[in-house]
Motif scaffolding. Structure first.
Motif, PDB file in Angstrom:
ATOM      1  N   GLY A 192      -4.916  13.279   5.669  1.00  8.17           N
ATOM      2  CA  GLY A 192      -3.569  12.959   5.202  1.00  8.17           C
ATOM      3  C   GLY A 192      -2.997  11.699   5.812  1.00  8.17           C
ATOM      4  O   GLY A 192      -1.899  11.266   5.455  1.00  8.17           O
ATOM      5  N   ASP A 193      -3.708  11.087   6.760  1.00  7.15           N
ATOM      6  CA  ASP A 193      -3.219   9.856   7.378  1.00  7.15           C
ATOM      7  C   ASP A 193      -3.322   8.663   6.440  1.00  7.15           C
ATOM      8  O   ASP A 193      -4.214   8.600   5.585  1.00  7.15           O
ATOM      9  CB  ASP A 193      -4.036   9.537   8.648  1.00  7.15           C
ATOM     10  N   THR A 194      -2.425   7.726   6.596  1.00  3.42           N
ATOM     11  CA  THR A 194      -2.524   6.398   5.966  1.00  3.42           C
ATOM     12  C   THR A 194      -2.239   5.377   7.065  1.00  3.42           C
ATOM     13  O   THR A 194      -1.645   5.713   8.104  1.00  3.42           O
ATOM     14  CB  THR A 194      -1.488   6.218   4.840  1.00  3.42           C
ATOM     15  N   MET A 235       0.861  -1.192   0.000  1.00  5.88           N
ATOM     16  CA  MET A 235       0.000   0.000   0.000  1.00  5.88           C
ATOM     17  C   MET A 235       0.885   1.225   0.000  1.00  5.88           C
ATOM     18  O   MET A 235       1.774   1.346   0.821  1.00  5.88           O
ATOM     19  CB  MET A 235      -0.901   0.000   1.230  1.00  5.88           C
ATOM     20  N   PRO A 236       0.720   2.159  -0.923  1.00  9.81           N
ATOM     21  CA  PRO A 236       1.559   3.369  -0.964  1.00  9.81           C
ATOM     22  C   PRO A 236       1.375   4.178   0.303  1.00  9.81           C
ATOM     23  O   PRO A 236       0.269   4.391   0.758  1.00  9.81           O
ATOM     24  CB  PRO A 236       1.052   4.099  -2.204  1.00  9.81           C
ATOM     25  N   GLU A 237       2.493   4.664   0.848  1.00 11.41           N
ATOM     26  CA  GLU A 237       2.438   5.331   2.146  1.00 11.41           C
ATOM     27  C   GLU A 237       1.870   6.726   2.043  1.00 11.41           C
ATOM     28  O   GLU A 237       1.106   7.168   2.871  1.00 11.41           O
ATOM     29  CB  GLU A 237       3.848   5.375   2.752  1.00 11.41           C
ATOM     30  N   ASN A 238       2.290   7.504   1.051  1.00  8.99           N
ATOM     31  CA  ASN A 238       1.902   8.910   1.012  1.00  8.99           C
ATOM     32  C   ASN A 238       0.820   9.191  -0.036  1.00  8.99           C
ATOM     33  O   ASN A 238       0.630  10.317  -0.494  1.00  8.99           O
ATOM     34  CB  ASN A 238       3.127   9.765   0.706  1.00  8.99           C
ATOM     35  N   GLY A 239       0.175   8.174  -0.510  1.00 11.07           N
ATOM     36  CA  GLY A 239      -0.853   8.382  -1.546  1.00 11.07           C
ATOM     37  C   GLY A 239      -2.063   9.087  -0.990  1.00 11.07           C
ATOM     38  O   GLY A 239      -2.369   9.035   0.178  1.00 11.07           O
ATOM     39  N   LYS A 240      -2.814   9.779  -1.828  1.00  9.29           N
ATOM     40  CA  LYS A 240      -4.047  10.454  -1.412  1.00  9.29           C
ATOM     41  C   LYS A 240      -5.136   9.442  -1.132  1.00  9.29           C
ATOM     42  O   LYS A 240      -5.097   8.326  -1.611  1.00  9.29           O
ATOM     43  CB  LYS A 240      -4.522  11.408  -2.512  1.00  9.29           C
ATOM     44  N   HIS A 241      -6.119   9.822  -0.359  1.00  4.75           N
ATOM     45  CA  HIS A 241      -7.285   8.965  -0.145  1.00  4.75           C
ATOM     46  C   HIS A 241      -8.025   8.823  -1.468  1.00  4.75           C
ATOM     47  O   HIS A 241      -8.168   9.772  -2.238  1.00  4.75           O
ATOM     48  CB  HIS A 241      -8.238   9.588   0.889  1.00  4.75           C
ATOM     49  N   ARG A 242      -8.471   7.666  -1.768  1.00  2.83           N
ATOM     50  CA  ARG A 242      -9.242   7.478  -2.996  1.00  2.83           C
ATOM     51  C   ARG A 242     -10.588   8.171  -2.897  1.00  2.83           C
ATOM     52  O   ARG A 242     -11.214   8.178  -1.870  1.00  2.83           O
ATOM     53  CB  ARG A 242      -9.451   5.970  -3.231  1.00  2.83           C
ATOM     54  N   ARG A 243     -11.017   8.727  -3.981  1.00  2.00           N
ATOM     55  CA  ARG A 243     -12.322   9.385  -4.027  1.00  2.00           C
ATOM     56  C   ARG A 243     -13.235   8.606  -4.983  1.00  2.00           C
ATOM     57  O   ARG A 243     -12.807   8.132  -6.030  1.00  2.00           O
ATOM     58  CB  ARG A 243     -12.191  10.828  -4.520  1.00  2.00           C
ATOM     59  N   PHE A 244     -14.469   8.481  -4.585  1.00  2.00           N
ATOM     60  CA  PHE A 244     -15.445   7.894  -5.492  1.00  2.00           C
ATOM     61  C   PHE A 244     -15.714   8.894  -6.612  1.00  2.00           C
ATOM     62  O   PHE A 244     -15.701  10.107  -6.431  1.00  2.00           O
ATOM     63  CB  PHE A 244     -16.754   7.584  -4.750  1.00  2.00           C
ATOM     64  N   ARG A 245     -15.899   8.391  -7.783  1.00  2.00           N
ATOM     65  CA  ARG A 245     -16.180   9.279  -8.916  1.00  2.00           C
ATOM     66  C   ARG A 245     -17.503  10.013  -8.669  1.00  2.00           C
ATOM     67  O   ARG A 245     -18.511   9.407  -8.369  1.00  2.00           O
ATOM     68  CB  ARG A 245     -16.267   8.456 -10.205  1.00  2.00           C
ATOM     69  N   THR A 246     -17.441  11.308  -8.758  1.00  2.00           N
ATOM     70  CA  THR A 246     -18.646  12.092  -8.481  1.00  2.00           C
ATOM     71  C   THR A 246     -19.587  12.043  -9.664  1.00  2.00           C
ATOM     72  O   THR A 246     -19.189  11.880 -10.829  1.00  2.00           O
ATOM     73  CB  THR A 246     -18.279  13.558  -8.197  1.00  2.00           C
ATOM     74  N   SER A 247     -20.860  12.156  -9.339  1.00  7.85           N
ATOM     75  CA  SER A 247     -21.858  12.188 -10.410  1.00  7.85           C
ATOM     76  C   SER A 247     -21.827  13.550 -11.088  1.00  7.85           C
ATOM     77  O   SER A 247     -21.278  14.517 -10.586  1.00  7.85           O
ATOM     78  CB  SER A 247     -23.245  11.928  -9.803  1.00  7.85           C
TER      79      SER A 247
END
Length: 283
Positions: A78-80, A1-13
């Protein structure tokens, strides 16, 4: 799992825009209405949520720093899992942290939300392991002490039934035999006793005097055995085949050796006549 990656976002409608007419004293205001599905990591009210989360995070970090029993941590922006595991020295890293909080996090370890309560169990688990090891060590020590106590009681009991330990007779030293006919016979009798070979001092002495006159190097070079190449040798005049067949373990393999010669001859006489004591002539 990438340490500093952004939180994934669901694709917005897709955004839906419309106009709402609001009547205020007869005037109509046109206001855009935006319908959108926001990702979990993006709060609807950034300022308010960030303040609340920061406050909660500070509390969570304070608890972790003090290693309190709750060991709870609130996720901040920003936490992982990897970052949290590293900061709190979680044994097993982010995977262990995820396993401990899978029910809370859900099926995706990359997606953790601000305000999410995680259990950071390193301190507790370390304490449990230390306590378990200490308990096991204590059990082993008690068991060892119990065995030592039983052993001491047994030794004391045995000593009390027999002679006192302080008065126990020392181990007997090997007997010293003189290097003469008397010593050879006595040493042979001791070996014979160990192997259950019958015979007496007088019976052995009587036959030695008749056969060799007490000379351990005596040899018969004139009878039928000598003619056959196997002359009689030693104190009790034993031929080599007989010596080899009746040799007693623990004695020399040299047929001229006084003790080896006597014990082999007595072993042969016991087999043929019941005892060297029963021999009164050529045998």
């Amino acid at each position: 799992m990438p340490e500093n990656g952004k939180h994934r976002r669901f694709r917005t409608s897709s955004l839906t825009r419309g106009i709402i007419a609001v009547s205020t004293g007869g005037a109509a205001l046109a206001l855009p209405v935006i319908g959108a599905t926001s990702a979990f990591a993006a709060p609807a009210k950034p300022a308010a949520v960030e303040k609340a989360v920061t406050s909660t995070a500070a509390t969570g970090k304070g608890i972790a720093a003090q290693k309190s029993e709750s060991a709870s941590y609130s996720v901040v922006l920003g936490d992982t899992l990897a970052k949290i595991a590293r900061e709190h020295s979680v044994s097993g890293g982010w995977k262990a942290l995820y396993e401990d909080n899978q029910k809370v996090v859900g099926g995706n370890p990359d997606l953790i939300h601000p305000g999410l309560k995680l259990t950071v169990g390193k301190a507790d688990k370390s304490a449990d392991r230390a306590e378990s090891k200490a308990s096991a060590s204590s059990d082993r020590a008690e068991e060892s002490a119990d065995r030592a106590d039983r052993s001491e009681r047994t030794s004391t009991s045995v000593a009390s039934e027999g002679a006192p330990a302080a008065e126990a007779a020392p181990a007997a030293e090997p007997a010293a035999y003189t290097d003469d006919l008397d010593g050879w016979i006595k040493e042979s009798l001791a070996v014979m006793a160990e192997h259950g070979i019958p015979g007496s001092y007088d019976g052995i002495h009587r036959n030695i005097i008749r056969e060799s006159g007490g000379n351990p190097q005596a040899i018969n070079n004139w009878d039928s055995n000598a003619a056959a190449g196997i002359p009689s040798k030693g104190l009790l005049q034993v031929i080599d085949p007989t010596f080899e067949a009746y040799h007693v373990p623990g004695t020399s393999t040299d047929s001229y050796d006084p003790v080896a010669n006597i014990t082999a001859a007595c072993n042969y006489a016991a087999d043929k006549y019941g005892s060297i004591d029963n021999v009164f002539g050529a045998y």
